[in-house]
Design an enzyme around this catalytic site. Structure first.
Site, short mmCIF file in Angstrom:
data_model
loop_
_atom_site.label_atom_id
_atom_site.label_comp_id
_atom_site.label_asym_id
_atom_site.label_seq_id
_atom_site.Cartn_x
_atom_site.Cartn_y
_atom_site.Cartn_z
N TYR A 115 0.84 -1.21 0.00
CA TYR A 115 0.00 0.00 0.00
C TYR A 115 0.87 1.25 0.00
O TYR A 115 0.67 2.17 -0.80
CB TYR A 115 -0.91 -0.01 1.23
CG TYR A 115 -1.86 1.18 1.27
CD1 TYR A 115 -2.99 1.22 0.46
CD2 TYR A 115 -1.62 2.24 2.13
CE1 TYR A 115 -3.85 2.30 0.49
CE2 TYR A 115 -2.48 3.33 2.17
CZ TYR A 115 -3.60 3.35 1.36
OH TYR A 115 -4.45 4.43 1.39
N LYS A 158 1.22 4.12 -3.01
CA LYS A 158 0.91 5.53 -2.81
C LYS A 158 2.13 6.42 -3.04
O LYS A 158 2.00 7.54 -3.56
CB LYS A 158 0.34 5.74 -1.41
CG LYS A 158 -1.01 5.06 -1.20
CD LYS A 158 -2.07 5.56 -2.19
CE LYS A 158 -3.43 4.95 -1.94
NZ LYS A 158 -4.48 5.49 -2.84
#
Length: 251
Positions: free
Chosen positions: A157, A161
């Site tokens: 994750y 990002k």
């Protein structure tokens, strides 16, 4: 806002729930015609219906951002419905946690394909439509404070990002010649359907100690930042990452 956005068309991915729904509803409230794009057909329909019931104009589109053909079709459907495209918000994303030593290839690929590739292909398809129209446009990506700071269980994750932040800056440089602005918003802890699945009660309660406002944000509070970056009010803003938090990571 000045009202110059009235009648413009905004496409929002992952708009069936959470932050995406908050963004889509705010665009509808501010006079945009909204393409509500989501993998979940019923969720997309519900969000689009809510925008219409509130006096706006919306069109539900089912699409999978991990598939180029699906995103291409979503852009085409939006243009067929509304005649053009002015704004694209690449919001679709997933958050799954797993310790680094146990992190699987399957989970890594699923998170990166949804979050990072999804932003890439959404932005590229939208930008190609803007160039074809010859009218410029705005792209707003959804990053996260996890793209700046590390956190337990967030190797995929966080990497996705962080990739979105760099992708945003690169897109801004390359697309400026086409009068296309590209920015991103990096939210901190926001109360969405992802939260209960990702955090235990103790960590959810701990949100208050992570941010100056002493609480997690609500999806409805996210919309204004995206509308600002999509509007002519931010005509000289591109390649920027706006943080909706104090930037400290959540553990």
């Amino acid at each position: 806002m000045t009202g110059t956005q009235m009648g413009k068309v905004a496409l929002v991915t992952g708009a069936g729930s959470g932050i995406g729904e908050g963004i889509a509803r705010r665009f509808g409230r501010d006079g945009y015609r909204v393409a509500v794009v989501d993998l979940n057909a019923s969720a997309a329909d519900a969000c689009a219906s809510a925008i219409v019931e509130a006096g706006g104009e919306a069109h539900a589109v089912v699409a999978d951002v991990t598939q180029r053909a699906s995103v291409t079709s979503a852009v085409r459907s939006t243009v067929e419905q509304f005649g053009r495209l002015d704004v694209a918000v690449a919001n679709a994303g997933i958050m799954d946690r797993e310790p680094f030593l146990e992190f699987s290839d399957e989970l890594w690929n699923r998170v990166l394909n949804t979050n990072l590739y999804g932003a890439f292909v959404t932005g590229q398809c939208a930008a190609r439509q803007f160039v074809a129209q010859g009218s410029g446009g705005a792209i707003v990506n959804v990053a996260s404070n996890s793209g700046v700071f590390g956190g337990r269980g967030r190797s995929a994750y966080g990497a996705s990002k962080a990739g979105i932040i760099n992708l945003t800056q690169t897109m801004a440089i390359e697309l400026a010649e086409h009068d296309i602005r590209v920015n991103a918003v990096a939210p901190g802890p926001i109360w969405t359907p992802l939260i209960p699945a990702s955090f235990d009660d103790e960590k959810v309660e701990g949100f208050g100690g992570q941010v100056p406002m002493q609480r997690a944000g609500q999806p409805s509070e996210m919309g204004p930042a995206y509308v600002y970056l999509a509007s002519q009010e931010s005509s000289f803003v591109s390649g920027e990452i706006i943080g909706l938090t104090d930037g400290r990571p959540i553990y």
